[in-house]
Scaffold this motif. Structure first.
Motif, PDB file in Angstrom:
ATOM      1  N   TYR A 248       0.834  -1.203   0.000  1.00  0.00           N
ATOM      2  CA  TYR A 248       0.000   0.000   0.000  1.00  0.00           C
ATOM      3  C   TYR A 248       0.869   1.254   0.000  1.00  0.00           C
ATOM      4  O   TYR A 248       0.583   2.236  -0.703  1.00  0.00           O
ATOM      5  N   GLU A 249       1.938   1.228   0.791  1.00  0.00           N
ATOM      6  CA  GLU A 249       2.821   2.384   0.882  1.00  0.00           C
ATOM      7  C   GLU A 249       3.513   2.656  -0.458  1.00  0.00           C
ATOM      8  O   GLU A 249       3.605   3.799  -0.902  1.00  0.00           O
ATOM      9  N   LEU A 250       3.977   1.597  -1.106  1.00  0.00           N
ATOM     10  CA  LEU A 250       4.646   1.755  -2.402  1.00  0.00           C
ATOM     11  C   LEU A 250       3.681   2.256  -3.468  1.00  0.00           C
ATOM     12  O   LEU A 250       4.013   3.157  -4.254  1.00  0.00           O
ATOM     13  N   LEU A 251       2.482   1.693  -3.508  1.00  0.00           N
ATOM     14  CA  LEU A 251       1.490   2.113  -4.501  1.00  0.00           C
ATOM     15  C   LEU A 251       1.046   3.557  -4.277  1.00  0.00           C
ATOM     16  O   LEU A 251       0.798   4.294  -5.229  1.00  0.00           O
ATOM     17  N   SER A 252       0.945   3.961  -3.005  1.00  0.00           N
ATOM     18  CA  SER A 252       0.538   5.335  -2.699  1.00  0.00           C
ATOM     19  C   SER A 252       1.597   6.342  -3.127  1.00  0.00           C
ATOM     20  O   SER A 252       1.293   7.525  -3.314  1.00  0.00           O
ATOM     21  N   HIS A 253       2.846   5.886  -3.290  1.00  0.00           N
ATOM     22  CA  HIS A 253       3.917   6.756  -3.777  1.00  0.00           C
ATOM     23  C   HIS A 253       4.140   6.583  -5.283  1.00  0.00           C
ATOM     24  O   HIS A 253       5.205   6.926  -5.817  1.00  0.00           O
ATOM     25  N   CYS A 254       3.114   6.043  -5.954  1.00  0.00           N
ATOM     26  CA  CYS A 254       3.071   5.975  -7.424  1.00  0.00           C
ATOM     27  C   CYS A 254       4.139   5.068  -8.028  1.00  0.00           C
ATOM     28  O   CYS A 254       4.586   5.312  -9.156  1.00  0.00           O
ATOM     29  N   ILE A 255       4.561   4.046  -7.291  1.00  0.00           N
ATOM     30  CA  ILE A 255       5.437   3.036  -7.882  1.00  0.00           C
ATOM     31  C   ILE A 255       4.544   2.052  -8.635  1.00  0.00           C
ATOM     32  O   ILE A 255       3.642   1.452  -8.041  1.00  0.00           O
ATOM     33  N   PRO A 256       4.732   1.863  -9.947  1.00  0.00           N
ATOM     34  CA  PRO A 256       3.846   0.986 -10.721  1.00  0.00           C
ATOM     35  C   PRO A 256       3.857  -0.440 -10.179  1.00  0.00           C
ATOM     36  O   PRO A 256       4.921  -0.960  -9.799  1.00  0.00           O
ATOM     37  N   PRO A 257       2.694  -1.089 -10.117  1.00  0.00           N
ATOM     38  CA  PRO A 257       2.625  -2.455  -9.555  1.00  0.00           C
ATOM     39  C   PRO A 257       3.505  -3.461 -10.282  1.00  0.00           C
ATOM     40  O   PRO A 257       4.070  -4.351  -9.665  1.00  0.00           O
ATOM     41  N   ARG A 258       3.635  -3.317 -11.600  1.00  0.00           N
ATOM     42  CA  ARG A 258       4.475  -4.252 -12.346  1.00  0.00           C
ATOM     43  C   ARG A 258       5.953  -4.064 -11.996  1.00  0.00           C
ATOM     44  O   ARG A 258       6.728  -5.023 -11.977  1.00  0.00           O
ATOM     45  N   VAL A 259       6.343  -2.830 -11.741  1.00  0.00           N
ATOM     46  CA  VAL A 259       7.725  -2.561 -11.324  1.00  0.00           C
ATOM     47  C   VAL A 259       7.985  -3.177  -9.955  1.00  0.00           C
ATOM     48  O   VAL A 259       9.055  -3.764  -9.704  1.00  0.00           O
TER      49      VAL A 259
END
Length: 365
Positions: A299-310
């Motif tokens: 959740y933290e990574l996605l909230s900082h706009c890191i693409p899920p595939r990355v």
């Protein structure tokens, strides 16, 4: 004050410093005044978009750099209104339909149909436009549409794109940008000219960094800077954009770069360190409580706009380095399954968490 990656971005094909054969082919296409639909693909940071804009500069002249942002409004079948940003010049549009998720088909159908159904008229008769001075009355009778992240388009959007390519090919030219062609449907690939842009070698990246260091008068403790530049390139996996940002960060942190210090060229991004720690945690503690902690990290990574595939790709490689070599094939197979599900589903957190749970089960065998 702009970043070096933007400040020193090549504006024309003659300024490009590597892959000369590809540059010559693009220059030949531009000199004809017409070219087919293109599918430009290659790894991140290889210079795909830079080459595309350099080709447009060769074809249309400096007017392609006069950019503006328009906000378009689209209405879905459920009467929901969507706002979409379009970057445009007098000769081209740049769009990223995948930003709209499963509504990307609406953007493809409405926006491209609107642009393609309007015939472009050239009143200049080809004079004064383009760097080559070629052309005639039909030189600019098409508009170019650049589609970013084409490999992230849904199947419905790609089907709509195929119909647009067939019906309005005389009025528009599509240039699709993707990291891979595996997610592009065969009918689109058969209607485009595929242009692969490989990643530059570490020596080529080092040459670019050395050139910029002279322009910026960067100071070093030793005159032999080539090993330092190659270390930066290798640390950034020959991603030219990332290498430039990394080098600028190092140059801003110190008045004089210590070339002899091996750790100077290594800059790890915060999100990469977080994923590395997560991989170690998954490999060492395969419990439900740890799975819940992994969900918080995702959740933290996605909230900082890191693409899920990355996230998925980085986590896979970190896990492979943490487990037995015999498990690598099975982990890659699991990752491939959830990579496909990421492209089909909407809630990426479910698939990232599912991948983590599946890996934990596999490691328990």
């Amino acid at each position: 004050m702009s970043l070096w990656v933007d400040k020193y971005r090549p504006r024309s094909l003659d300024q490009l410093s590597f892959h000369p054969s590809i540059t010559q082919n693009l220059k030949a296409l531009a000199s004809t005044g017409d070219f087919p639909h293109l599918l430009v693909y290659g790894p991140t940071g290889s210079g795909k978009k830079t080459r595309i804009y350099a080709t447009l500069h060769e074809l249309f002249g400096p007017s392609v750099e006069k950019l503006k942002i328009d906000v378009k409004t689209f209405t879905t079948s459920s009467n929901r209104k969507l706002e979409f940003n379009v970057l445009s010049s007098p000769y081209h549009l740049e769009i990223t339909p995948s930003d709209m998720g499963n509504n990307d088909r609406v953007v493809i159908q409405d926006l491209l149909k609107d642009v393609a159904s309007t015939e472009q008229v050239d009143f200049t008769n080809g004079a004064g436009n383009g760097s080559g001075g070629h052309g005639g009355p039909t030189r600019h009778r098409f508009k170019v549409v650049i589609i970013n992240e084409a490999d992230s388009l849904s199947r419905d959007a790609q089907a709509a794109l195929r119909r647009t390519m067939e019906k309005y090919s005389s009025n528009i030219r599509l240039i699709m940008i993707s990291n891979t062609t595996s997610n592009i449907i065969p009918p689109i690939k058969s209607r485009t000219l595929l242009v692969r842009i490989p990643a530059p070698s570490s020596a080529e990246v080092a040459s670019v960094l050395a050139h910029i260091s002279k322009k910026e008068s960067v100071k070093f403790t030793d005159s032999n800077t080539e090993p330092f530049f190659e270390a930066v390139a290798n640390n950034c996996e020959c991603n030219l954009r990332k290498s430039l940002l990394c080098f600028e960060t190092i140059a801003m942190q110190t008045a004089q770069i210590n070339v002899s210090n091996d750790s100077t060229s290594i800059i790890k991004l915060d999100w990469e360190v977080i994923i590395e720690n997560l991989a170690k945690s998954i490999a060492g503690n395969r419990t439900v409580a740890n799975l819940a902690k992994a969900r918080v990290v995702f959740y933290e990574l996605l909230s900082h706009c890191i693409p899920p595939r990355v996230i998925l790709k980085k986590l896979l490689f970190c896990l492979i380095s943490e487990v037995k070599p015999s498990m690598a094939t099975e982990l890659v197979s699991i990752a491939a399954t959830f990579d496909e599900r990421l492209s089909l589903g909407q809630k990426s957190i479910f698939h990232l968490e599912g991948f983590t749970a599946k890996v934990m089960v596999a490691l328990e065998k």
